[in-house]
Design a protein around this motif. Structure first.
Motif, PDB file in Angstrom:
ATOM      1  N   ASP A 132       6.596   2.798  -5.628  1.00 55.36           N
ATOM      2  CA  ASP A 132       5.973   3.027  -6.931  1.00 55.36           C
ATOM      3  C   ASP A 132       4.486   2.778  -6.737  1.00 55.36           C
ATOM      4  O   ASP A 132       4.057   1.645  -6.571  1.00 55.36           O
ATOM      5  CB  ASP A 132       6.564   2.095  -7.994  1.00 55.36           C
ATOM      6  CG  ASP A 132       6.062   2.484  -9.383  1.00 55.36           C
ATOM      7  OD1 ASP A 132       5.547   3.606  -9.538  1.00 55.36           O
ATOM      8  OD2 ASP A 132       6.170   1.659 -10.305  1.00 55.36           O
ATOM      9  N   CYS A 133       3.720   3.860  -6.714  1.00 53.44           N
ATOM     10  CA  CYS A 133       2.284   3.771  -6.419  1.00 53.44           C
ATOM     11  C   CYS A 133       1.507   3.867  -7.740  1.00 53.44           C
ATOM     12  O   CYS A 133       1.866   4.652  -8.615  1.00 53.44           O
ATOM     13  CB  CYS A 133       1.891   4.917  -5.486  1.00 53.44           C
ATOM     14  SG  CYS A 133       0.113   5.174  -5.366  1.00 53.44           S
ATOM     15  N   VAL A 134       0.449   3.088  -7.872  1.00 54.84           N
ATOM     16  CA  VAL A 134      -0.309   3.124  -9.130  1.00 54.84           C
ATOM     17  C   VAL A 134      -0.980   4.477  -9.342  1.00 54.84           C
ATOM     18  O   VAL A 134      -1.316   4.825 -10.470  1.00 54.84           O
ATOM     19  CB  VAL A 134      -1.374   2.004  -9.195  1.00 54.84           C
ATOM     20  CG1 VAL A 134      -0.716   0.645  -9.301  1.00 54.84           C
ATOM     21  CG2 VAL A 134      -2.316   2.080  -8.018  1.00 54.84           C
ATOM     22  N   SER A 135      -1.171   5.223  -8.273  1.00 55.75           N
ATOM     23  CA  SER A 135      -1.778   6.539  -8.429  1.00 55.75           C
ATOM     24  C   SER A 135      -0.739   7.656  -8.347  1.00 55.75           C
ATOM     25  O   SER A 135      -0.600   8.452  -9.271  1.00 55.75           O
ATOM     26  CB  SER A 135      -2.849   6.743  -7.355  1.00 55.75           C
ATOM     27  OG  SER A 135      -3.527   7.945  -7.559  1.00 55.75           O
ATOM     28  N   CYS A 136       0.015   7.687  -7.253  1.00 56.21           N
ATOM     29  CA  CYS A 136       0.983   8.778  -7.045  1.00 56.21           C
ATOM     30  C   CYS A 136       2.193   8.679  -7.976  1.00 56.21           C
ATOM     31  O   CYS A 136       2.895   9.663  -8.171  1.00 56.21           O
ATOM     32  CB  CYS A 136       1.511   8.783  -5.617  1.00 56.21           C
ATOM     33  SG  CYS A 136       0.260   8.815  -4.351  1.00 56.21           S
ATOM     34  N   GLY A 137       2.495   7.482  -8.508  1.00 55.74           N
ATOM     35  CA  GLY A 137       3.718   7.300  -9.285  1.00 55.74           C
ATOM     36  C   GLY A 137       4.898   7.049  -8.365  1.00 55.74           C
ATOM     37  O   GLY A 137       4.725   6.769  -7.180  1.00 55.74           O
ATOM     38  N   ARG A 172       0.833  -1.197   0.000  1.00 56.45           N
ATOM     39  CA  ARG A 172       0.000   0.000   0.000  1.00 56.45           C
ATOM     40  C   ARG A 172       0.867   1.245   0.000  1.00 56.45           C
ATOM     41  O   ARG A 172       1.880   1.294   0.694  1.00 56.45           O
ATOM     42  CB  ARG A 172      -0.879   0.035   1.243  1.00 56.45           C
ATOM     43  CG  ARG A 172      -2.040  -0.894   1.180  1.00 56.45           C
ATOM     44  CD  ARG A 172      -2.379  -1.330   2.576  1.00 56.45           C
ATOM     45  NE  ARG A 172      -3.121  -2.580   2.542  1.00 56.45           N
ATOM     46  CZ  ARG A 172      -4.435  -2.662   2.634  1.00 56.45           C
ATOM     47  NH1 ARG A 172      -5.132  -1.573   2.788  1.00 56.45           N
ATOM     48  NH2 ARG A 172      -5.036  -3.815   2.583  1.00 56.45           N
ATOM     49  N   CYS A 173       0.419   2.221  -0.727  1.00 58.01           N
ATOM     50  CA  CYS A 173       1.144   3.485  -0.769  1.00 58.01           C
ATOM     51  C   CYS A 173       0.993   4.187   0.582  1.00 58.01           C
ATOM     52  O   CYS A 173      -0.115   4.317   1.092  1.00 58.01           O
ATOM     53  CB  CYS A 173       0.569   4.341  -1.886  1.00 58.01           C
ATOM     54  SG  CYS A 173       1.107   6.048  -1.833  1.00 58.01           S
ATOM     55  N   PRO A 174       2.106   4.634   1.188  1.00 59.34           N
ATOM     56  CA  PRO A 174       2.003   5.296   2.484  1.00 59.34           C
ATOM     57  C   PRO A 174       1.226   6.613   2.424  1.00 59.34           C
ATOM     58  O   PRO A 174       0.753   7.095   3.451  1.00 59.34           O
ATOM     59  CB  PRO A 174       3.461   5.550   2.879  1.00 59.34           C
ATOM     60  CG  PRO A 174       4.271   5.336   1.660  1.00 59.34           C
ATOM     61  CD  PRO A 174       3.482   4.482   0.717  1.00 59.34           C
ATOM     62  N   VAL A 175       1.069   7.186   1.236  1.00 56.28           N
ATOM     63  CA  VAL A 175       0.344   8.457   1.128  1.00 56.28           C
ATOM     64  C   VAL A 175      -1.141   8.233   0.859  1.00 56.28           C
ATOM     65  O   VAL A 175      -1.996   8.756   1.567  1.00 56.28           O
ATOM     66  CB  VAL A 175       0.957   9.349   0.017  1.00 56.28           C
ATOM     67  CG1 VAL A 175       0.105  10.587  -0.226  1.00 56.28           C
ATOM     68  CG2 VAL A 175       2.375   9.744   0.390  1.00 56.28           C
ATOM     69  N   CYS A 176      -1.461   7.425  -0.157  1.00 60.30           N
ATOM     70  CA  CYS A 176      -2.873   7.302  -0.554  1.00 60.30           C
ATOM     71  C   CYS A 176      -3.481   5.939  -0.250  1.00 60.30           C
ATOM     72  O   CYS A 176      -4.684   5.745  -0.447  1.00 60.30           O
ATOM     73  CB  CYS A 176      -3.033   7.619  -2.038  1.00 60.30           C
ATOM     74  SG  CYS A 176      -2.371   6.336  -3.121  1.00 60.30           S
ATOM     75  N   GLN A 177      -2.671   4.985   0.203  1.00 62.85           N
ATOM     76  CA  GLN A 177      -3.138   3.635   0.563  1.00 62.85           C
ATOM     77  C   GLN A 177      -3.603   2.797  -0.623  1.00 62.85           C
ATOM     78  O   GLN A 177      -4.169   1.726  -0.439  1.00 62.85           O
ATOM     79  CB  GLN A 177      -4.260   3.661   1.618  1.00 62.85           C
ATOM     80  CG  GLN A 177      -3.773   3.828   3.042  1.00 62.85           C
ATOM     81  CD  GLN A 177      -3.400   5.251   3.324  1.00 62.85           C
ATOM     82  OE1 GLN A 177      -4.189   6.151   3.090  1.00 62.85           O
ATOM     83  NE2 GLN A 177      -2.191   5.470   3.805  1.00 62.85           N
ATOM     84  N   ALA A 212      -2.263  15.404  -2.342  1.00 61.29           N
ATOM     85  CA  ALA A 212      -0.891  14.922  -2.160  1.00 61.29           C
ATOM     86  C   ALA A 212      -0.509  14.014  -3.326  1.00 61.29           C
ATOM     87  O   ALA A 212       0.603  14.110  -3.865  1.00 61.29           O
ATOM     88  CB  ALA A 212      -0.766  14.177  -0.832  1.00 61.29           C
ATOM     89  N   SER A 213      -1.421  13.135  -3.755  1.00 60.36           N
ATOM     90  CA  SER A 213      -1.133  12.251  -4.896  1.00 60.36           C
ATOM     91  C   SER A 213      -0.912  13.083  -6.158  1.00 60.36           C
ATOM     92  O   SER A 213      -0.025  12.804  -6.965  1.00 60.36           O
ATOM     93  CB  SER A 213      -2.299  11.294  -5.163  1.00 60.36           C
ATOM     94  OG  SER A 213      -2.519  10.472  -4.066  1.00 60.36           O
ATOM     95  N   TRP A 214      -1.735  14.102  -6.305  1.00 56.14           N
ATOM     96  CA  TRP A 214      -1.611  14.997  -7.466  1.00 56.14           C
ATOM     97  C   TRP A 214      -0.233  15.664  -7.466  1.00 56.14           C
ATOM     98  O   TRP A 214       0.464  15.714  -8.478  1.00 56.14           O
ATOM     99  CB  TRP A 214      -2.732  16.041  -7.382  1.00 56.14           C
ATOM    100  CG  TRP A 214      -2.608  17.202  -8.319  1.00 56.14           C
ATOM    101  CD1 TRP A 214      -2.932  17.212  -9.646  1.00 56.14           C
ATOM    102  CD2 TRP A 214      -2.138  18.510  -8.005  1.00 56.14           C
ATOM    103  NE1 TRP A 214      -2.694  18.451 -10.167  1.00 56.14           N
ATOM    104  CE2 TRP A 214      -2.197  19.270  -9.192  1.00 56.14           C
ATOM    105  CE3 TRP A 214      -1.673  19.130  -6.840  1.00 56.14           C
ATOM    106  CZ2 TRP A 214      -1.821  20.609  -9.244  1.00 56.14           C
ATOM    107  CZ3 TRP A 214      -1.287  20.459  -6.908  1.00 56.14           C
ATOM    108  CH2 TRP A 214      -1.374  21.173  -8.092  1.00 56.14           C
TER     109      TRP A 214
HETATM  110 ZN   LIG Z   1      -0.166   6.741  -3.663  1.00 52.96          ZN
END
Ligand SMILES: [Zn+2]
Length: 336
Positions: free
Chosen positions: A31-36, A11-16, A61-63
């Protein structure tokens, strides 16, 4: 990032949302599927885990992370995430349309409807227990719609779907393709894209051209970023040129969409001169910054000496941030 992950099981620590987190001593490469792709220190990850980012802050934050690829997060700069501005409704619509035109650049290219829809069941990933998620769904391909959440700073699938249905389809910028499950960018859509790609006189973005050696991280985080933000603009930094030493289309497009460019010439890199020169050629203002030592050593290219530099010294970042926002407000003005 050096690894090529295939399964996004963490899980991404920022957006989960699904990510791959590779532990590298004191920090994670995520490497997050949303945040990159970005990196985060262990301490920052703990702080993030304890803090409560609202869904809105997570989306913003993801943006921010997607706009600033390979950003390094630590406890010092986490607050930047909370403050990320995000996008208003119309900016979300244009951001989605521009992202689509990048992926489907030719007239008549077919966009699979499903590739735009964030499958609601994947959102259960947020609540699922470890290992409780079907592994075959955790590949980059099946998860790629998540990147649109970050690109449009959308909180969830409902909001993204609203932008898609109302802003793009109802307004006619996207239209049904020749077959059922497909969409395509309409003539109106291409016209709007052309309009947006004109030089960004109405833009709220500011492109940062600067060196990316670790020594310059505080320059970005403590001076250029807050300085631009205080003047009312959104800082945009694309650092991939540092790795492959070429100016790619994305950099060109980002400069064209910017209201102005901030260029730091401390390392007098060719790429930075190019980006600043390109902006000047488009008639966009360039605000120049340089480290005192580079100026003292006469390292800055002669033709640039006539410009009025904002000179900075290591440690003097707050001061530079103030002078930068003053300079922007005085010479360019706040966004309209
Ligand atoms: Zn993320």
């Amino acid at each position: 990032m050096k690894f090529e992950p295939t399964m996004y099981t963490e899980r991404c620590p920022v957006c989960q949302l699904p990510s791959v987190n590779a532990f590298k001593g004191a920090h994670f490469e995520v490497d997050c599927v949303s945040c990159g792709p970005f990196t985060i220190t262990k301490e920052a990850q703990i702080v993030l885990g304890q803090g409560k980012l609202s869904p809105e802050q997570k989306a913003n934050a993801s943006w921010f992370l997607r706009l600033n690829p390979e950003h390094s997060l630590d406890t010092q700069n986490l607050a930047m995430l909370n403050r990320a501005r995000g996008l208003d409704v119309n900016e979300k619509g244009t951001a989605l349309l521009l992202a689509l035109s990048k992926r489907y650049p030719r007239a008549g290219d077919l966009i699979l409807y499903n590739s735009l829809v964030v499958l609601p069941k994947l959102f259960k990933f947020r609540d699922a227990q470890e290992g409780g998620y079907p592994q075959n769904l955790l590949t980059k391909d099946s998860l790629s719609p998540f990147e649109f959440l970050a690109i449009c700073a959308c909180r969830d699938a409902l909001e993204l779907n609203w932008v898609l249905q109302n802003w793009l389809l109802k307004c006619g910028y996207l239209e049904p393709g020749p077959a059922d499950a497909f969409l395509q960018i309409s003539l109106e859509g291409w016209r709007l894209i052309a309009e947006m790609q004109k030089v960004g006189v109405e833009s709220r973005s500011a492109f940062i051209a600067m060196p990316f050696a670790p020594r310059f991280t505080p320059l970005f985080e403590l001076a250029l970023y807050p300085g631009i933000e205080r003047a009312g603009y959104t800082p945009v930094r694309i650092d991939r040129a540092e790795h492959n030493n070429r100016i790619d289309d994305e950099i060109i497009a980002a400069i064209r969409r910017s209201r102005f460019v901030v260029a730091d010439l401390s390392l007098h890199r060719g790429g930075i001169y190019f980006e600043a020169g390109y902006a000047l050629g488009l008639g966009l203002p360039v605000v120049w910054t340089v480290e005192q030592s580079a100026l003292d050593n006469n390292e800055v290219h002669f033709d640039n000496r006539q410009y009025n530099f904002l000179v900075w010294k290591e440690g003097g970042y707050d001061d530079l941030a103030k002078r930068l926002s003053n300079r922007i407000e005085a010479t360019i003005g706040r966004p309209r």
